[in-house]
Design an enzyme around this catalytic site. Structure first.
Site, PDB file in Angstrom:
ATOM      1  N   LEU A 251       0.776  -1.305  -0.025  1.00 36.32           N
ATOM      2  CA  LEU A 251      -0.039   0.026  -0.112  1.00 36.32           C
ATOM      3  C   LEU A 251       0.853   1.403   0.114  1.00 36.32           C
ATOM      4  O   LEU A 251       0.236   2.299  -0.219  1.00 36.32           O
ATOM      5  CB  LEU A 251      -0.710   0.031   1.346  1.00 36.32           C
ATOM      6  CG  LEU A 251      -1.847  -1.316   1.327  1.00 36.32           C
ATOM      7  CD1 LEU A 251      -2.561  -1.254   2.665  1.00 36.32           C
ATOM      8  CD2 LEU A 251      -2.594  -1.362   0.239  1.00 36.32           C
TER       9      LEU A 251
ATOM     10  N   TYR B  74       2.300  11.117 -11.722  1.00 29.06           N
ATOM     11  CA  TYR B  74       1.703  10.589 -10.769  1.00 29.06           C
ATOM     12  C   TYR B  74       1.237   9.197 -11.402  1.00 29.06           C
ATOM     13  O   TYR B  74       1.747   8.057 -11.069  1.00 29.06           O
ATOM     14  CB  TYR B  74       0.882  10.884  -9.809  1.00 29.06           C
ATOM     15  CG  TYR B  74       0.093  10.018  -9.136  1.00 29.06           C
ATOM     16  CD1 TYR B  74       0.752   9.623  -7.813  1.00 29.06           C
ATOM     17  CD2 TYR B  74      -1.250   9.794  -8.962  1.00 29.06           C
ATOM     18  CE1 TYR B  74       0.246   8.600  -6.957  1.00 29.06           C
ATOM     19  CE2 TYR B  74      -1.910   9.052  -8.178  1.00 29.06           C
ATOM     20  CZ  TYR B  74      -1.059   8.177  -7.128  1.00 29.06           C
ATOM     21  OH  TYR B  74      -2.016   7.465  -6.245  1.00 29.06           O
TER      22      TYR B  74
ATOM     23  N   LYS C 269       2.816   5.424 -11.352  1.00 27.12           N
ATOM     24  CA  LYS C 269       2.021   4.270 -10.717  1.00 27.12           C
ATOM     25  C   LYS C 269       1.909   3.029 -11.836  1.00 27.12           C
ATOM     26  O   LYS C 269       2.017   1.906 -11.585  1.00 27.12           O
ATOM     27  CB  LYS C 269       0.455   4.654 -10.697  1.00 27.12           C
ATOM     28  CG  LYS C 269       0.580   5.386  -9.193  1.00 27.12           C
ATOM     29  CD  LYS C 269       0.621   4.249  -8.141  1.00 27.12           C
ATOM     30  CE  LYS C 269       0.424   4.963  -6.748  1.00 27.12           C
ATOM     31  NZ  LYS C 269       0.451   3.933  -5.818  1.00 27.12           N
TER      32      LYS C 269
ATOM     33  N   ASN D 216     -11.322   7.235  -5.849  1.00 28.96           N
ATOM     34  CA  ASN D 216     -11.299   7.919  -4.587  1.00 28.96           C
ATOM     35  C   ASN D 216     -11.885   7.193  -3.662  1.00 28.96           C
ATOM     36  O   ASN D 216     -13.005   6.494  -3.663  1.00 28.96           O
ATOM     37  CB  ASN D 216     -12.187   9.352  -4.830  1.00 28.96           C
ATOM     38  CG  ASN D 216     -11.587  10.210  -5.666  1.00 28.96           C
ATOM     39  OD1 ASN D 216     -10.688  10.883  -5.642  1.00 28.96           O
ATOM     40  ND2 ASN D 216     -12.324  10.372  -6.929  1.00 28.96           N
TER      41      ASN D 216
ATOM     42  N   PRO E 113     -44.587  11.817  39.625  1.00 27.17           N
ATOM     43  CA  PRO E 113     -45.502  10.827  40.429  1.00 27.17           C
ATOM     44  C   PRO E 113     -46.890  11.334  40.397  1.00 27.17           C
ATOM     45  O   PRO E 113     -47.157  12.678  40.538  1.00 27.17           O
ATOM     46  CB  PRO E 113     -45.091  10.687  41.769  1.00 27.17           C
ATOM     47  CG  PRO E 113     -43.492  10.963  41.410  1.00 27.17           C
ATOM     48  CD  PRO E 113     -43.444  12.242  40.364  1.00 27.17           C
ATOM     49  N   GLY E 114     -47.868  10.539  39.905  1.00 23.47           N
ATOM     50  CA  GLY E 114     -49.347  10.967  39.986  1.00 23.47           C
ATOM     51  C   GLY E 114     -49.775  11.738  38.826  1.00 23.47           C
ATOM     52  O   GLY E 114     -50.966  11.824  38.679  1.00 23.47           O
TER      53      GLY E 114
END
Length: 369
Positions: free
Chosen positions: A53, A103, A107, A132, A281-282
């Site tokens: 890689l 580039y 490659k 990408n 409560p209630g």
């Protein structure tokens, strides 16, 4: 299996290594820019698979393209030859290899070198030309528009876009890693000489930016992204990974009165709305019914009762509920209903409705039980 990963600290390398470890691979040789040639010699002596890689895509000088993308590949192969190691090799290349730029040319030379090596030494070679790639741990402001946009939007920084109609070919890092591990196991996706990763998402740059902005806005409007769409699901996961470390949390507006509180949590056009109801409560809440709107109540703390009465009948139906026994109670249309806290502490109820609240069409009619 002993696995050598070059470029181990890079975006793809980090994601690959953690997943290899998740799957039980223990002997992983990690080689990066701070490693030595002695390390390379040691690793190539007995490695059984190479994920190559390492590469250069943003050098200070143009000559570094050849040095990094061809020269180091040559060193790697020489070291394998030295040890008579016919380990299979995967190469990370680029779709730029088809273009006449420094580039791309570097490659392509690395690819050709590897293909010739494979033929000469009868070694399995897996060359991937990646488009990408996006996902967690991708470096922003480097060579990924998705990473840069995600980072900037999550951190309240501006983004710049020359042409929103540019179409991007994107692959998600998890899909890439899964494919590489398939190659490791001897099952690469391959056509002719080249291997590939699927799916490839074709998305315009402007659409990516709009989605990322909507993810940021979702913290205010509570809208859930449409994660049934595979690309949106992946992009949203990617976006969250760029949140600032002190901004994982965000506040919700609590509607508080003497009865307790009611707080909207999540909304969706097609999956409704989730809210959190706290009753003192209630206290009795509700005493209303709906034509079409339906709900699900889940008491997660406290004790109470949910009552129902069909609006044209006298019978009252009761369901006792408790945080000690989690169970969902459906609220059907046509039944007026309420919920009463029978305990001595606050009762917390998670409430789901099949549609978002619309003040212009609330479909809510008040009728006592």
């Amino acid at each position: 299996m002993k696995i050598l990963v070059t470029g181990s600290k890079g975006f793809i390398g980090k994601n690959l290594i953690v997943e290899l470890k998740n799957q039980g691979y223990k002997e992983i040789y990690e080689y990066d820019i701070d490693s030595t040639l002695e390390d390379l010699d040691k690793y190539t002596k007995d490695c059984e698979f190479v994920f190559h890689l390492a590469g250069v895509n943003r050098p200070k000088e143009e000559k570094e393209f050849i040095e990094g993308n061809f020269g180091f590949t040559s060193q790697l192969l020489d070291s394998l030859i030295k040890h008579n190691n016919k380990s299979s090799i995967m190469l990370s290349s680029s779709i730029q290899a088809d273009y006449e730029n420094p580039y791309g040319l570097s490659k392509k030379k690395g690819e050709d070198l590897l293909f010739n090596y494979g033929k000469t030494f009868a070694t399995d070679i897996y060359v991937y030309r990646f488009p990408n790639v996006f996902g967690k741990w991708c470096r922003p402001n480097y060579n990924s528009a998705v990473a840069t946009f995600s980072h900037n939007i999550a951190n309240n920084l501006p983004i710049t876009m020359n042409d929103p109609n540019v179409e991007m070919n994107l692959i998600y890092i998890d899909d890439l890693v899964n494919e590489l591990i398939s190659a490791l196991k001897g099952f690469p996706s391959k056509k002719d000489n080249y291997c590939y990763v699927e799916p490839v998402h074709k998305v315009k740059l402007g659409e990516i930016a709009n989605l990322l902005l909507s993810f940021k806005e979702s913290r205010l409007n509570k809208e859930i992204p449409n994660t049934r769409d595979p690309f949106i699901k992946k992009l949203y996961a990617n976006y969250l990974s760029y949140l600032p470390k002190d901004k994982f949390n965000y506040e919700l507006k609590m509607n508080v009165d003497n009865r307790g509180s009611f707080t909207e949590f999540l909304k969706s056009d097609d999956r409704g709305q989730i809210s959190i109801n706290i009753s003192k409560p209630g206290i009795v809440k509700g005493n209303h019914w709906h034509h079409t709107k339906n709900e699900k109540f889940l008491v997660v703390s406290g004790n109470g009762v949910i009552r129902f009465r069909k609006i044209d009948e006298a019978e009252v139906i009761e369901y006792v509920v408790s945080g000690n026994k989690l169970e969902v109670v459906d609220i059907p249309p046509g039944y007026t209903h309420n919920i009463e806290n029978l305990g001595n502490t606050d009762m917390v109820t998670v409430m789901w409705a099949n549609e978002k609240f619309d003040p212009n069409r609330p479909d809510t009619y008040f009728v006592d039980i």
